[in-house]
Design a protein around this motif. Sequence first.
Motif, mmCIF file in Angstrom:
data_model
loop_
_atom_site.group_PDB
_atom_site.id
_atom_site.type_symbol
_atom_site.label_atom_id
_atom_site.label_comp_id
_atom_site.label_asym_id
_atom_site.label_seq_id
_atom_site.Cartn_x
_atom_site.Cartn_y
_atom_site.Cartn_z
ATOM 1 N N MET A 5 0.837 -1.201 0.000
ATOM 2 C CA MET A 5 0.000 0.000 0.000
ATOM 3 C C MET A 5 0.868 1.245 0.000
ATOM 4 O O MET A 5 1.928 1.271 0.614
ATOM 5 N N ALA A 6 0.382 2.269 -0.679
ATOM 6 C CA ALA A 6 1.034 3.569 -0.634
ATOM 7 C C ALA A 6 0.934 4.117 0.789
ATOM 8 O O ALA A 6 0.036 3.745 1.551
ATOM 9 N N VAL A 13 -5.801 3.240 6.524
ATOM 10 C CA VAL A 13 -6.224 1.942 7.054
ATOM 11 C C VAL A 13 -5.836 1.828 8.524
ATOM 12 O O VAL A 13 -6.641 1.401 9.354
ATOM 13 N N LEU A 14 -4.621 2.220 8.853
ATOM 14 C CA LEU A 14 -4.183 2.139 10.245
ATOM 15 C C LEU A 14 -5.019 3.040 11.142
ATOM 16 O O LEU A 14 -5.366 2.657 12.269
ATOM 17 N N ALA A 47 -17.774 0.482 15.619
ATOM 18 C CA ALA A 47 -16.524 -0.274 15.540
ATOM 19 C C ALA A 47 -16.564 -1.246 14.365
ATOM 20 O O ALA A 47 -15.579 -1.383 13.623
ATOM 21 N N SER A 48 -17.696 -1.878 14.175
ATOM 22 C CA SER A 48 -17.852 -2.814 13.067
ATOM 23 C C SER A 48 -17.687 -2.112 11.724
ATOM 24 O O SER A 48 -17.021 -2.619 10.817
ATOM 25 N N ARG A 49 -18.286 -0.929 11.590
ATOM 26 C CA ARG A 49 -18.149 -0.162 10.337
ATOM 27 C C ARG A 49 -16.698 0.240 10.085
ATOM 28 O O ARG A 49 -16.218 0.179 8.948
ATOM 29 N N ALA A 50 -15.985 0.634 11.136
ATOM 30 C CA ALA A 50 -14.576 1.013 10.971
ATOM 31 C C ALA A 50 -13.746 -0.181 10.507
ATOM 32 O O ALA A 50 -12.890 -0.043 9.628
ATOM 33 N N SER A 57 -10.845 -1.262 2.155
ATOM 34 C CA SER A 57 -9.722 -0.488 1.626
ATOM 35 C C SER A 57 -8.564 -1.416 1.257
ATOM 36 O O SER A 57 -7.934 -1.251 0.212
ATOM 37 N N ILE A 58 -8.304 -2.387 2.113
ATOM 38 C CA ILE A 58 -7.236 -3.348 1.826
ATOM 39 C C ILE A 58 -7.575 -4.163 0.584
ATOM 40 O O ILE A 58 -6.735 -4.372 -0.293
ATOM 41 N N ILE A 59 -8.818 -4.606 0.470
ATOM 42 C CA ILE A 59 -9.228 -5.380 -0.701
ATOM 43 C C ILE A 59 -9.169 -4.528 -1.968
ATOM 44 O O ILE A 59 -8.733 -4.988 -3.021
#
Length: 92
Positions: A5-6, A13-14, A47-50, A57-59
């Motif tokens: 990832m850039a 993501v973090l 929390a679930s949405r985050a 985003s990773i996918i």
Amino acid sequence: MQLDMAADELKSVLNRLRRAQGQISGVIRMIEEGKDCEDVVTQLAAASRALDRAGFSIIATGLEQCLTDEAQTPADKDRMRARLEKLFLSLA
């Protein structure tokens, strides 16, 4: 497939994962303190949405890398598509 990832995507993501971590800690604290059920569920949903957004985003990054990798054979692309589809569905 290795995650590549850039820096700005990785930071995003973090941040989402850290936000979810904080929200989950908050849910635990709320339960321990006997807070209102509706408030607990609302916080848990956030929390679930985050977590979902971080996963998507990773996918998306994986899809982008897969689609732009010209060196793959058609069979490699088919296998990668199946793997990415499985990952995507695991979040759905």
